[in-house]
Design a protein around this motif. Sequence first.
Motif, PDB file in Angstrom:
ATOM      1  N   ALA A  53       6.426  17.441   3.837  1.00 36.85           N
ATOM      2  CA  ALA A  53       6.713  18.236   5.034  1.00 36.85           C
ATOM      3  C   ALA A  53       5.854  19.490   5.113  1.00 36.85           C
ATOM      4  N   ARG A  54       5.161  19.798   4.029  1.00 37.11           N
ATOM      5  CA  ARG A  54       4.344  21.010   3.977  1.00 37.11           C
ATOM      6  C   ARG A  54       2.955  20.675   3.433  1.00 37.11           C
ATOM      7  N   ALA A  55       1.996  21.512   3.784  1.00 32.18           N
ATOM      8  CA  ALA A  55       0.614  21.280   3.365  1.00 32.18           C
ATOM      9  C   ALA A  55       0.467  21.291   1.847  1.00 32.18           C
ATOM     10  N   LEU A  56       1.158  22.200   1.186  1.00 27.25           N
ATOM     11  CA  LEU A  56       1.055  22.297  -0.270  1.00 27.25           C
ATOM     12  C   LEU A  56       1.491  21.007  -0.935  1.00 27.25           C
ATOM     13  N   ASP A  57       2.562  20.392  -0.435  1.00 31.42           N
ATOM     14  CA  ASP A  57       3.024  19.120  -0.996  1.00 31.42           C
ATOM     15  C   ASP A  57       2.017  18.008  -0.730  1.00 31.42           C
ATOM     16  N   ALA A  58       1.391  18.033   0.447  1.00 32.69           N
ATOM     17  CA  ALA A  58       0.381  17.023   0.763  1.00 32.69           C
ATOM     18  C   ALA A  58      -0.793  17.101  -0.200  1.00 32.69           C
ATOM     19  N   LEU A  59      -1.258  18.303  -0.470  1.00 31.10           N
ATOM     20  CA  LEU A  59      -2.375  18.477  -1.399  1.00 31.10           C
ATOM     21  C   LEU A  59      -1.998  18.054  -2.813  1.00 31.10           C
ATOM     22  N   ASP A  75       0.227  14.836  10.499  1.00 28.26           N
ATOM     23  CA  ASP A  75       0.569  15.638  11.670  1.00 28.26           C
ATOM     24  C   ASP A  75      -0.185  16.960  11.565  1.00 28.26           C
ATOM     25  N   LEU A  76      -0.606  17.512  12.710  1.00 25.08           N
ATOM     26  CA  LEU A  76      -1.347  18.772  12.677  1.00 25.08           C
ATOM     27  C   LEU A  76      -0.447  19.999  12.811  1.00 25.08           C
ATOM     28  N   GLY A  77       0.783  19.815  13.276  1.00 28.09           N
ATOM     29  CA  GLY A  77       1.669  20.955  13.502  1.00 28.09           C
ATOM     30  C   GLY A  77       2.551  21.248  12.309  1.00 28.09           C
ATOM     31  N   LEU A  78       1.966  21.764  11.246  1.00 27.07           N
ATOM     32  CA  LEU A  78       2.708  22.034  10.019  1.00 27.07           C
ATOM     33  C   LEU A  78       3.116  23.499   9.941  1.00 27.07           C
ATOM     34  N   PRO A  79       4.192  23.812   9.221  1.00 30.36           N
ATOM     35  CA  PRO A  79       4.708  25.187   9.217  1.00 30.36           C
ATOM     36  C   PRO A  79       3.912  26.161   8.355  1.00 30.36           C
ATOM     37  N   ASP A  80       3.185  25.647   7.353  1.00 25.04           N
ATOM     38  CA  ASP A  80       2.561  26.560   6.391  1.00 25.04           C
ATOM     39  C   ASP A  80       1.045  26.609   6.460  1.00 25.04           C
ATOM     40  N   ASP A  86      -2.451  25.331   9.240  1.00 26.32           N
ATOM     41  CA  ASP A  86      -2.931  24.553  10.375  1.00 26.32           C
ATOM     42  C   ASP A  86      -3.397  23.184   9.902  1.00 26.32           C
ATOM     43  N   GLY A  87      -3.014  22.151  10.658  1.00 27.96           N
ATOM     44  CA  GLY A  87      -3.313  20.791  10.244  1.00 27.96           C
ATOM     45  C   GLY A  87      -4.792  20.484  10.131  1.00 27.96           C
ATOM     46  N   LEU A  88      -5.619  21.083  10.968  1.00 23.02           N
ATOM     47  CA  LEU A  88      -7.055  20.845  10.877  1.00 23.02           C
ATOM     48  C   LEU A  88      -7.635  21.417   9.589  1.00 23.02           C
ATOM     49  N   GLU A  89      -7.134  22.578   9.177  1.00 26.17           N
ATOM     50  CA  GLU A  89      -7.571  23.149   7.911  1.00 26.17           C
ATOM     51  C   GLU A  89      -7.109  22.273   6.743  1.00 26.17           C
ATOM     52  N   LEU A  90      -5.884  21.756   6.831  1.00 30.52           N
ATOM     53  CA  LEU A  90      -5.405  20.855   5.783  1.00 30.52           C
ATOM     54  C   LEU A  90      -6.264  19.603   5.738  1.00 30.52           C
ATOM     55  N   LEU A  91      -6.633  19.065   6.893  1.00 34.16           N
ATOM     56  CA  LEU A  91      -7.483  17.882   6.928  1.00 34.16           C
ATOM     57  C   LEU A  91      -8.788  18.134   6.189  1.00 34.16           C
ATOM     58  N   ARG A  92      -9.400  19.274   6.430  1.00 33.92           N
ATOM     59  CA  ARG A  92     -10.656  19.598   5.736  1.00 33.92           C
ATOM     60  C   ARG A  92     -10.439  19.667   4.223  1.00 33.92           C
ATOM     61  N   ARG A  93      -9.328  20.253   3.809  1.00 36.16           N
ATOM     62  CA  ARG A  93      -9.055  20.357   2.368  1.00 36.16           C
ATOM     63  C   ARG A  93      -8.753  18.995   1.763  1.00 36.16           C
ATOM     64  N   LEU A  94      -8.024  18.165   2.483  1.00 38.21           N
ATOM     65  CA  LEU A  94      -7.724  16.825   1.979  1.00 38.21           C
ATOM     66  C   LEU A  94      -9.007  16.025   1.772  1.00 38.21           C
ATOM     67  N   MET A 126       0.848  -1.197   0.000  1.00 41.31           N
ATOM     68  CA  MET A 126       0.000   0.000   0.000  1.00 41.31           C
ATOM     69  C   MET A 126       0.880   1.243   0.000  1.00 41.31           C
ATOM     70  N   HIS A 127       0.376   2.294  -0.643  1.00 37.49           N
ATOM     71  CA  HIS A 127       1.145   3.534  -0.740  1.00 37.49           C
ATOM     72  C   HIS A 127       0.619   4.546   0.268  1.00 37.49           C
ATOM     73  N   ALA A 128       1.507   4.986   1.160  1.00 35.99           N
ATOM     74  CA  ALA A 128       1.129   5.917   2.219  1.00 35.99           C
ATOM     75  C   ALA A 128       1.637   7.317   1.909  1.00 35.99           C
ATOM     76  N   LEU A 129       0.824   8.298   2.266  1.00 34.38           N
ATOM     77  CA  LEU A 129       1.274   9.683   2.273  1.00 34.38           C
ATOM     78  C   LEU A 129       1.502  10.072   3.726  1.00 34.38           C
ATOM     79  N   LEU A 130       2.728  10.420   4.060  1.00 31.18           N
ATOM     80  CA  LEU A 130       3.103  10.818   5.411  1.00 31.18           C
ATOM     81  C   LEU A 130       3.299  12.327   5.436  1.00 31.18           C
ATOM     82  N   VAL A 131       2.411  13.017   6.136  1.00 32.30           N
ATOM     83  CA  VAL A 131       2.481  14.475   6.220  1.00 32.30           C
ATOM     84  C   VAL A 131       3.063  14.819   7.588  1.00 32.30           C
ATOM     85  N   GLU A 132       4.371  15.088   7.613  1.00 35.00           N
ATOM     86  CA  GLU A 132       5.103  15.258   8.865  1.00 35.00           C
ATOM     87  C   GLU A 132       6.304  16.169   8.625  1.00 35.00           C
TER      88      GLU A 132
END
Length: 223
Positions: free
Chosen positions: A31-37, A49-54, A56-64, A1-7
């Motif tokens: 390592a950044r929200a933009l790369d995760a998206l 992870d919710l503690g991202l530099p660019d 907030d992790g909760l906002e990224l979760l909603r976008r993901l 399985m292919h995992a995306l690790l946002v950390e």
Amino acid sequence: MHALLVEDDDRMAQALTTALAQRGHTVRRAARALDALRHVREAEFVLLDLGLPDLDGLELLRRLRTVCAAPLIVVTARCEERDIVQALRAGADDYVVKPFRMNELMARIDTVRRRTGALAPRPDAGPGPVRAGDVEVDLAGRTVTVAGTEVRLTRREFDVLAMLAARPEEVHSREEILDRIWGDAFLAASRSLDVHVAGIRAKTGRAELVRTVRGFGYRLGPR
């Protein structure tokens, strides 16, 4: 399985990547929200992870969740109840607080993947839509409409509602629901199930759609 690790922490990312690789997973680290998206559509499950530099992790979760339905586990140092509740409501399938035992996290990944896979619709899925008043639950299409208007539920909210709708005349115990949806009946003391039931009621605007049977569990509301 292919995992995306946002950390964004290099040491934590390395430890998780190694543990996942040892279990046969391939890993893309962001390592950044933009790369995760940018890479989330290729992922078969996500560790966030919710503690991202660019962002907030909760906002990224909603976008993901607007672009990806893959199983997603939050892995974070945030341990406040508010953060846990918000993440679950935003569509997280599980929530793990750092520091954690690596074997426990791997077991949670297996459980979430197994349960979400078991609940995914099959090409020949049936039966037809279930109606409860003006609410229609399409088990095969995984959609919910209220008075003809589609309502967007998180994956876990839909799973809970679909379980009740599949056997609408029965009362389901908390333990049964937690075991079927979360894969762990001993989570009965947690607020996860209550949070998702509250989300179903709020989003549909039908407080009686999920009826509480005090001291036992839940059932679908009047049909």
